[in-house]
Design an enzyme around this catalytic site. Structure first.
Site, PDB file in Angstrom:
ATOM      1  N   ASP A  25       0.871  -1.170   0.000  1.00 46.61           N
ATOM      2  CA  ASP A  25       0.000   0.000   0.000  1.00 46.61           C
ATOM      3  C   ASP A  25       0.913   1.225   0.000  1.00 46.61           C
ATOM      4  OD1 ASP A  25      -1.618   2.170   0.858  1.00 46.61           O
ATOM      5  OD2 ASP A  25      -3.005   0.787   1.848  1.00 46.61           O
ATOM      6  N   LEU A  28      -0.402   5.940 -10.065  1.00 44.95           N
ATOM      7  CA  LEU A  28      -1.810   5.693 -10.428  1.00 44.95           C
ATOM      8  C   LEU A  28      -2.532   4.945  -9.316  1.00 44.95           C
ATOM      9  CD1 LEU A  28      -0.236   6.053 -13.231  1.00 44.95           C
ATOM     10  CD2 LEU A  28      -2.099   4.761 -14.205  1.00 44.95           C
ATOM     11  N   THR A  78      -4.560   7.756   0.790  1.00 49.40           N
ATOM     12  CA  THR A  78      -3.836   7.258  -0.387  1.00 49.40           C
ATOM     13  C   THR A  78      -3.372   8.432  -1.237  1.00 49.40           C
ATOM     14  OG1 THR A  78      -5.146   5.245  -0.388  1.00 49.40           O
ATOM     15  CG2 THR A  78      -4.070   5.816  -2.468  1.00 49.40           C
ATOM     16  N   ALA A  90      -1.162  10.844 -11.431  1.00 51.17           N
ATOM     17  CA  ALA A  90      -2.471  10.703 -12.064  1.00 51.17           C
ATOM     18  C   ALA A  90      -3.465  11.535 -11.275  1.00 51.17           C
ATOM     19  CB  ALA A  90      -2.897   9.241 -12.085  1.00 51.17           C
ATOM     20  N   TYR A 134     -12.021  12.036  -2.640  1.00 46.71           N
ATOM     21  CA  TYR A 134     -11.258  11.857  -3.881  1.00 46.71           C
ATOM     22  C   TYR A 134     -10.866  13.212  -4.467  1.00 46.71           C
ATOM     23  CZ  TYR A 134     -10.186   9.836  -8.516  1.00 46.71           C
ATOM     24  OH  TYR A 134      -9.577   9.439  -9.686  1.00 46.71           O
TER      25      TYR A 134
END
Ligand code: UDP
Length: 343
Positions: free
Chosen positions: A64, A81, A100, A122, A153
Site C-alpha cells: 500500500d 496511479l 492514499t 495521475a 477523492y
C-alpha cells in the site's frame, strides 16, 4: 542492484495491477523498459498482470503506498496511479482514499526525490468538481464541494497536486501532473461501478441499463490506449511543462446517447431504468486538450464507437469465462490475447 544506465529505464507504476496501470505496465515493457509494479490489490487485480508474471523485466511489489518508504533498486521514473477511481469504490473507504492521495503521494514523491526520479501524478477531472466553465481548461479552478461524499477523492487529488507542485518548485522532484478524464477499455472490473462497465455488463447479461438522473448529463470518454500514450508523453516531454495537463477525449456524449450506443453495439434489447442522481454528480464534463496538443503533440485517436466495440468484446469474453467457470486467470488470459491483437 541494476547499474545506472539500466536504472534510467526503470519505471515504477504504483497501481500497476489496476485498469489503467496494467496497460501502462504493458506499454513500458513493450518499449523495452524495466517495470516495478506496486499494488495493494484493493481494487487492482492479479489477473490484470498475470501475463507479465514471467516477463524478465517485470517485478511486482505488493504494498500500500500509504506504507511504502523505500524501493530497493534504483528507479528513473515513477507513475502514481494508485487510488480507487470509481465513485462507489473511492467512497467505500473515504478516509483511506484521502490518505492514499495525500500520504501515499507524499511517500512516492519522497522516494522520487531520493532517486532523482521523474514523477507523473495521475490527477483527475474531478479537480474541476461540477464545473461552471465548459469545456474545462487547466486554469479553471473548479467547483468542488469540500464536505460532500466525493470530497475524499476530489480534495485528496487536489492536495496531491499541491504536493507535486511544491516538490517541483523546491527543486526536489521533476514532478508532472496529468488530469485524467473518464477512461474506459478492457480490464475494467465488471463491478467497477462506473458508467461504461455498468452499461456494457448489463446489456451483455440482458439486464436493465441503470441511468442515474435523466441521463442528460455529459461525459467525454477516452480509450485507455490513448490515455497511456499521453501519460508516457507527459513523463518524457522536455522541458517539464510545470503546469497540469488535461488528458481526455473531447468528444462529449450524454449518458442517454451512450446507453443507445451500448444497446446498438451489443444488439441488446435491455430496458432502461432511471435511478436517483448521486449527490454532487457533475452535470457536464469535457476536456480542453489544447495544452496537451501543444506541449506533448498528443490527442486521442480512437473514437468512442470503436473503443466501446473492443471493450464490449472483452467484457463478453470475461463474462463467458465466468459462466463456464474457467476461472478469472484463464478468462483473462484469453481476453488479453484477443485484446493484445487489437491494441
Ligand atoms: N451513471 C449512470 N449509471 C450508472 C453509473 C453511472 O447513469 O450505472 C452516471 C453517473 O451518475 C454520472 C455518469 O454516469 O453522471 C458518469 O459516472 P461514472 O461513475 O462513470 O464517473 P464520474 O464521471 O461520475 O466519476
Amino acid at each position: 542492484m541494476h547499474d545506472i544506465n539500466e536504472a534510467k529505464k526503470t519505471s515504477v507504476v504504483a497501481g500497476g495491477a489496476g485498469f489503467v496501470g496494467s496497460h501502462l505496465c504493458d506499454a513500458l515493457l513493450a518499449k523495452g523498459e524495466r517495470v516495478i509494479c506496486i499494488d495493494s490489490y484493493r481494487t487492482g487485480r492479479a489477473e490484470n498482470i498475470v501475463a507479465l508474471g514471467n516477463h524478465p523485466q517485470f517485478r511486482m511489489i505488493e504494498a500500500d503506498i500509504c506504507n511504502i518508504q523505500a524501493i530497493d533498486e534504483h528507479v528513473g521514473q515513477i507513475f502514481n496511479l494508485a487510488c480507487p477511481a470509481s465513485p462507489p469504490h473511492y467512497q467505500a473507504d473515504p478516509v483511506h482514499t484521502m490518505m492514499t492521495c495525500v500520504q501515499g503521494t507524499a511517500n512516492l514523491l519522497s522516494i522520487a526525490a531520493s532517486h532523482g526520479a521523474s514523477f507523473v501524478q495521475a490527477s483527475t477531472s474531478e479537480i474541476y468538481g461540477d464545473p461552471e466553465e465548459h469545456p474545462q481548461r487547466e486554469d479553471y479552478r473548479g467547483n468542488v464541494n469540500c464536505t460532500g461524499p466525493r470530497a475524499c477523492y476530489d480534495e485528496g487529488k487536489r492536495a496531491a497536486e499541491a504536493l507535486c507542485f511544491d516538490m517541483l518548485r523546491s527543486g526536489k522532484v521533476d514532478a508532472r501532473v496529468a488530469r485524467i478524464f473518464n477512461t474506459y477499455g478492457p480490464r475494467m472490473r465488471p463491478d467497477d461501478g462506473r458508467i461504461i462497465s455498468n452499461l456494457l455488463v448489463q446489456a451483455l447479461k440482458g439486464e436493465a441499463l441503470t441511468i442515474y438522473g435523466h441521463g442528460n448529463q455529459t461525459r467525454s470518454f477516452c480509450y485507455v490506449k490513448d490515455l497511456v500514450a499521453g501519460l508516457i508523453g507527459l513523463m518524457e516531454v522536455q522541458p517539464n511543462p510545470s503546469l497540469p495537463v488535461n488528458l481526455g477525449n473531447p468528444g462529449e456524449f450524454t449518458i442517454n446517447e451512450l446507453a443507445d450506443l451500448v444497446l446498438d453495439l451489443t444488439r441488446s434489447d435491455s430496458k432502461i431504468v432511471y435511478k436517483p442522481l448521486p449527490v454532487d454528480d457533475p452535470q457536464r464534463r469535457r476536456p480542453d486538450i489544447s495544452r496537451a496538443q501543444a506541449l506533448l503533440g498528443w490527442e486521442p485517436t480512437i473514437p468512442l464507437r470503436e473503443g466501446l466495440r473492443m471493450t464490449s468484446e472483452w467484457f463478453a469474453y470475461t463474462l463467458r469465462g465466468e459462466q463456464e467457470n474457467l476461472g478469472p486467470p484463464l478468462a483473462f488470459a484469453q481476453c488479453l490475447e484477443k485484446a493484445a491483437a487489437e491494441l
